[in-house]
Motif scaffolding. Structure first.
Motif, PDB file in Angstrom:
ATOM      1  N   VAL A 439       0.814  -1.219   0.000  1.00 52.21           N
ATOM      2  CA  VAL A 439       0.000   0.000   0.000  1.00 52.21           C
ATOM      3  C   VAL A 439       0.845   1.266   0.000  1.00 52.21           C
ATOM      4  O   VAL A 439       0.310   2.364  -0.203  1.00 52.21           O
ATOM      5  CB  VAL A 439      -0.957   0.013   1.213  1.00 52.21           C
ATOM      6  CG1 VAL A 439      -1.904  -1.183   1.161  1.00 52.21           C
ATOM      7  CG2 VAL A 439      -0.199   0.033   2.532  1.00 52.21           C
ATOM      8  N   GLN A 440       2.145   1.145   0.255  1.00 51.84           N
ATOM      9  CA  GLN A 440       3.011   2.327   0.321  1.00 51.84           C
ATOM     10  C   GLN A 440       4.310   2.069  -0.448  1.00 51.84           C
ATOM     11  O   GLN A 440       5.205   1.379   0.023  1.00 51.84           O
ATOM     12  CB  GLN A 440       3.336   2.671   1.779  1.00 51.84           C
ATOM     13  CG  GLN A 440       4.276   3.844   1.970  1.00 51.84           C
ATOM     14  CD  GLN A 440       3.852   5.095   1.223  1.00 51.84           C
ATOM     15  OE1 GLN A 440       4.312   5.341   0.091  1.00 51.84           O
ATOM     16  NE2 GLN A 440       2.942   5.869   1.803  1.00 51.84           N
ATOM     17  N   PRO A 441       4.420   2.621  -1.671  1.00 55.25           N
ATOM     18  CA  PRO A 441       5.635   2.405  -2.465  1.00 55.25           C
ATOM     19  C   PRO A 441       6.882   3.024  -1.831  1.00 55.25           C
ATOM     20  O   PRO A 441       7.996   2.580  -2.101  1.00 55.25           O
ATOM     21  CB  PRO A 441       5.306   3.055  -3.807  1.00 55.25           C
ATOM     22  CG  PRO A 441       4.226   4.048  -3.499  1.00 55.25           C
ATOM     23  CD  PRO A 441       3.429   3.452  -2.389  1.00 55.25           C
ATOM     24  N   ASN A 442       6.677   4.053  -1.012  1.00 58.36           N
ATOM     25  CA  ASN A 442       7.817   4.696  -0.339  1.00 58.36           C
ATOM     26  C   ASN A 442       8.035   4.074   1.042  1.00 58.36           C
ATOM     27  O   ASN A 442       7.897   4.734   2.072  1.00 58.36           O
ATOM     28  CB  ASN A 442       7.577   6.205  -0.212  1.00 58.36           C
ATOM     29  CG  ASN A 442       7.575   6.897  -1.555  1.00 58.36           C
ATOM     30  OD1 ASN A 442       8.320   6.519  -2.454  1.00 58.36           O
ATOM     31  ND2 ASN A 442       6.726   7.897  -1.699  1.00 58.36           N
ATOM     32  N   THR A 443       8.376   2.790   1.026  1.00 51.85           N
ATOM     33  CA  THR A 443       8.625   2.077   2.278  1.00 51.85           C
ATOM     34  C   THR A 443      10.128   1.923   2.493  1.00 51.85           C
ATOM     35  O   THR A 443      10.846   1.439   1.617  1.00 51.85           O
ATOM     36  CB  THR A 443       7.961   0.686   2.256  1.00 51.85           C
ATOM     37  OG1 THR A 443       6.541   0.852   2.210  1.00 51.85           O
ATOM     38  CG2 THR A 443       8.329  -0.106   3.504  1.00 51.85           C
ATOM     39  N   VAL A 444      10.580   2.357   3.661  1.00 47.58           N
ATOM     40  CA  VAL A 444      11.985   2.263   4.046  1.00 47.58           C
ATOM     41  C   VAL A 444      12.101   1.247   5.184  1.00 47.58           C
ATOM     42  O   VAL A 444      11.308   1.279   6.127  1.00 47.58           O
ATOM     43  CB  VAL A 444      12.524   3.628   4.518  1.00 47.58           C
ATOM     44  CG1 VAL A 444      13.976   3.505   4.981  1.00 47.58           C
ATOM     45  CG2 VAL A 444      12.385   4.669   3.414  1.00 47.58           C
ATOM     46  N   VAL A 445      13.073   0.346   5.093  1.00 53.33           N
ATOM     47  CA  VAL A 445      13.321  -0.617   6.167  1.00 53.33           C
ATOM     48  C   VAL A 445      14.646  -0.272   6.840  1.00 53.33           C
ATOM     49  O   VAL A 445      15.677  -0.148   6.180  1.00 53.33           O
ATOM     50  CB  VAL A 445      13.366  -2.060   5.638  1.00 53.33           C
ATOM     51  CG1 VAL A 445      13.706  -3.026   6.774  1.00 53.33           C
ATOM     52  CG2 VAL A 445      12.037  -2.437   4.997  1.00 53.33           C
ATOM     53  N   VAL A 446      14.591  -0.078   8.158  1.00 50.88           N
ATOM     54  CA  VAL A 446      15.782   0.149   8.971  1.00 50.88           C
ATOM     55  C   VAL A 446      16.052  -1.130   9.760  1.00 50.88           C
ATOM     56  O   VAL A 446      15.176  -1.614  10.473  1.00 50.88           O
ATOM     57  CB  VAL A 446      15.581   1.334   9.939  1.00 50.88           C
ATOM     58  CG1 VAL A 446      16.793   1.478  10.856  1.00 50.88           C
ATOM     59  CG2 VAL A 446      15.347   2.626   9.165  1.00 50.88           C
TER      60      VAL A 446
END
Length: 759
Positions: A439-446
């Protein structure tokens, strides 16, 4: 003050000398008050002080004094910055002086053979060259304050399963090329005050009583001047260990092993001179601390917390980024995952620090007034799916401009004492990342983890930032990196394989509890992946930046090398992006001579360079004959064959930007004996026998010409026949010449003559 240690020893009783060879308790050495010998205290490290008071233990189960937790070695090695780790060492050295600690137990330099080792977070790298350089810098930093270090665990301790008793079975070449160079570099260039021997056996011999390891290699070859201390409880046979070069037993044995030493001396099975030398080594290190106290040393926890943040900003690795990072202040961002408010910042076990404070990314964002909301999503301490939390996370992500998911490994997944069973992250985290990315193309994984993890979702997210176990300032460092206040400059000190099964030690890691066979030999980490052309998730040395760099004008100070000269390698590195940043320039060497069993490339130099936007700097690195060499078991020394070598300079092991070939000539001659099983090809390849063998073949052919004038051994009527005959000769044992018409007496005479040339 000048100490006459030998005179002091002459005044000791046998019992006093034996007593100094073991601890008084868990962390202190024994004192001899009548001779002015005080007890001194040690503390676990390596990334902070774990000074325990009262009830003490080695595994960190009991509380220690409040201290500053710096990033673990998995992070600091990724800085590729020897100056940075040296400065961190200096801070730790001052802290030790302020806390009256004489020895800081670290650094830990065992090679990351497998991603599964439970203690990988405390080790530096899969690469011995990087390991040695970083360890030496740390040691020099700590010891500037006259505080000793204890480089560990010597040696070949690469798993937690049965680490106290299992035997690491490996070749001499693998030992010398992979598992010892980190120790060797540190000992030769930084002289740690102590070396800690490991629990395990090496090829059937306990490290604690391994004379080859503790005396012949460590002292005779490398020139180690300090003392060898056991890992806590690593003694097997105390007297045998003493003879082998083991000095101090920790912790106390209740006098049991001290009495064994006394008995051995009195019965004549242990030379008292060996005991005297052991005590001398211990006292020299003890007094180097006692006589050089620094009353001005201060442990400023708040100031050192800020330094811990600074260190971590240099260590984090930006693994993926499609442009979503750095975040913009005006963007609406949601933080997801409990690691956002309760970060995992250190590993479990003997290095566990009682942190003076811990910053989280969520807390830091609130303090800075970031446009951020927070959703728990999943717990930080277990693998548990909560459908309602999952739904809330997806809804929050959909409503935001960017979703940042704080994921990683819970404490229970990796710790000293046991190994991981897989590279997988908790399923609750993997599932949430996948649902949010839908649902969110701008997903960042830390990521907060101490060793590589599998990332099945990576192609569906916009960025991945590896924080590793970043110390107590990890939250503030993470905020600075996400928002571009600092440009990421870390590079992976280990390969992230696509899956566990791709790792070269997959079939043998752990062993049967009694032995573990290192069948991958020298092909550890990128040496295996690059040579096999095995695809990986992220390669050794990989790391992105918010700017871009170009490489140009590779030059060498000379295109020919020999056994004694060195070559300087230079290259121009330019920042062609729009912001300042740091590039880690890596130099690899490749043997281009077809030498069997050599990796396609090996790291032999690196430097970290700061560049403003549009700026160009020339970097300089130096290589020598050792950098071209492998360990030859027959020669019992390092050896590089004469021929061509490629210098490769680049951004990562899989991202080489510039190459140049040089020639090398050695005067070293390999041991060679000629007998009936020696092949003609081997004889023709050795310069001592090649010319004579060629003349003999020609004489044999001339003598064996047929009536038609054709040559019996090497002549042929076609190119294919010639190729066949050449291949046949190359692999033909000398004894087989008899079957082709050469008289046996003549063959024996030839063998005798050729063998004499090699003696």
């Amino acid at each position: 003050m000048e100490r006459d240690v030998k005179e002091l020893i002459s005044q000791m009783t046998l019992e006093e000398k034996a007593g100094l060879c073991s601890g008084a308790d868990f962390w202190n050495t024994k004192s001899i008050e009548r001779l002015g010998i005080p007890k001194v205290m040690m503390s676990d490290g390596p990334h902070g002080l774990r000074k325990q008071a009262g009830e003490t233990d080695h595994l960190g189960l009991n509380e220690s004094v409040e201290a500053v937790c710096f990033p673990a070695a998995c992070a600091t090695a990724s800085s590729f910055d020897v100056d940075l780790i040296g400065k961190m060492g200096e801070i730790l050295g001052e802290e030790c002086q302020a806390e009256n600690l004489s020895i800081l137990l670290g650094p830990a330099v065992n090679i990351k053979r497998s991603p599964l080792c439970g203690r990988n977070f405390e080790y530096l790298s899969e690469d011995p060259y990087l390991t040695g350089k970083m360890a030496a810098a740390y040691i020099r930093g700590v010891q500037k304050w006259n505080v000793g270090t204890s480089i560990k665990h010597f040696a070949v301790n690469n798993q937690e399963y049965r680490r106290m008793s299992s035997s690491s079975e490996l070749s001499e070449r693998a030992l010398r090329e992979i598992y010892l160079p980190g120790f060797e570099e540190a000992v030769k260039t930084a002289q740690p005050k102590t070396v800690m021997c490991s629990y395990n056996k090496i090829n059937g011999v306990y490290a604690a009583e391994n004379e080859k390891l503790l005396t012949k290699i460590l002292r005779d070859e490398w020139g180690f001047e300090g003392y060898v201390v056991t890992d806590w409880g690593a003694v097997n046979d105390r007297v045998k260990g003493l003879k082998a070069g083991l000095d101090l037993e920790m912790p106390a044995s209740g006098g049991y092993n001290d009495r064994k030493i006394v008995k051995a001396v009195r019965e004549g099975t242990l030379d008292e001179a060996v005991l005297d030398k052991t005590v001398e080594r211990i006292l020299k290190v003890l007094f180097s601390y006692v006589d050089n106290r620094h009353p001005e040393a201060v442990f400023d926890r708040e100031a050192d917390h800020k330094k811990a943040i600074e260190v971590e900003t240099e260590c984090a690795v930006l693994l993926e980024n499609n442009g979503v990072l750095p975040l913009k202040p005006e963007q609406k961002v949601v933080y997801i995952g409990e690691f956002a408010e309760n970060p995992r910042y250190q590993g479990g076990g003997s290095s566990h620090i009682h942190a003076s404070r811990v910053s989280s990314a969520w807390e830091t964002a609130m303090e800075k007034g970031r446009n951020i909301t927070y959703v728990k999503g999943f717990p930080c301490d277990r693998d548990e799916v909560d459908e309602q939390q999952l739904k809330e996370a997806a809804e929050a992500a959909k409503a935001a401009d960017v979703a940042v998911i704080f994921a990683g490994l819970p404490d229970v997944f990796e710790s000293e004492g046991y190994d991981r069973t897989s590279m997988k992250m908790p399923e609750c985290q993997n599932r949430l990342i996948e649902e949010v990315a839908k649902v969110q193309p701008n997903t960042v994984v830390v990521l907060h983890n101490g060793s590589p993890v599998e990332t099945p979702w990576v192609k569906n997210v916009a960025a991945v930032l590896e924080m590793y176990l970043g110390g107590q300032g990890v939250g503030e460092a993470c905020d600075m990196l996400l928002y571009g206040e600092v440009n990421p400059s870390g590079r992976l000190a280990e390969t992230f394989p696509l899956r566990l099964e791709d790792n070269p030690s997959f079939l043998t890691f752990g062993g049967d509890g009694k032995k573990v066979n290192y069948r991958e030999d020298i092909f550890v980490g990128y040496r295996y992946y690059d040579t096999k052309k095995q695809p990986v998730r992220w390669a050794f040395g990989h790391g992105l930046s918010y700017t871009d760099f170009s490489y140009a004008n590779l030059q060498v100070s000379g295109e020919a090398m020999n056994d004694t000269n060195k070559i300087t390698v230079t290259a121009e590195i330019s920042n062609i992006g729009k912001c300042a940043g740091k590039e880690v320039v890596q130099l690899y060497i490749s043997d281009k001579n077809g030498t069997p069993d050599r990796p396609v490339k090996e790291l032999k130099g690196f430097t970290k360079v700061m560049l403003e936007a549009g700026e160009t700097k020339t970097i300089s690195l130096e290589i020598c004959a050792r950098d071209l060499s492998f360990y030859h078991e027959g020669l019992r020394d390092w050896y590089a064959p004469s021929g061509r070598y490629e210098i490769a300079v680049g951004h990562a092991s899989d991202d080489i930007r510039l190459t140049k070939e040089i020639s090398f000539e050695t005067k070293k001659q390999l041991p060679f004996r000629v007998d009936g099983a020696t092949t003609v090809g081997e004889i023709l390849a050795d310069p001592r026998t090649a010319g004579v063998m060629a003349q003999m073949l020609e004489a044999i052919n001339n003598a064996a010409k047929t009536e038609e004038g054709q040559e019996a051994v090497s002549a042929s009527d076609s190119e294919s026949d010639a190729a066949m005959m050449k291949a046949l000769l190359d692999g033909m044992p000398m004894k087989s010449l008899i079957s082709f018409g050469v008289p046996g007496e003549q063959v024996e005479a030839i063998i005798t003559q050729l063998d004499a040339l090699c003696r």
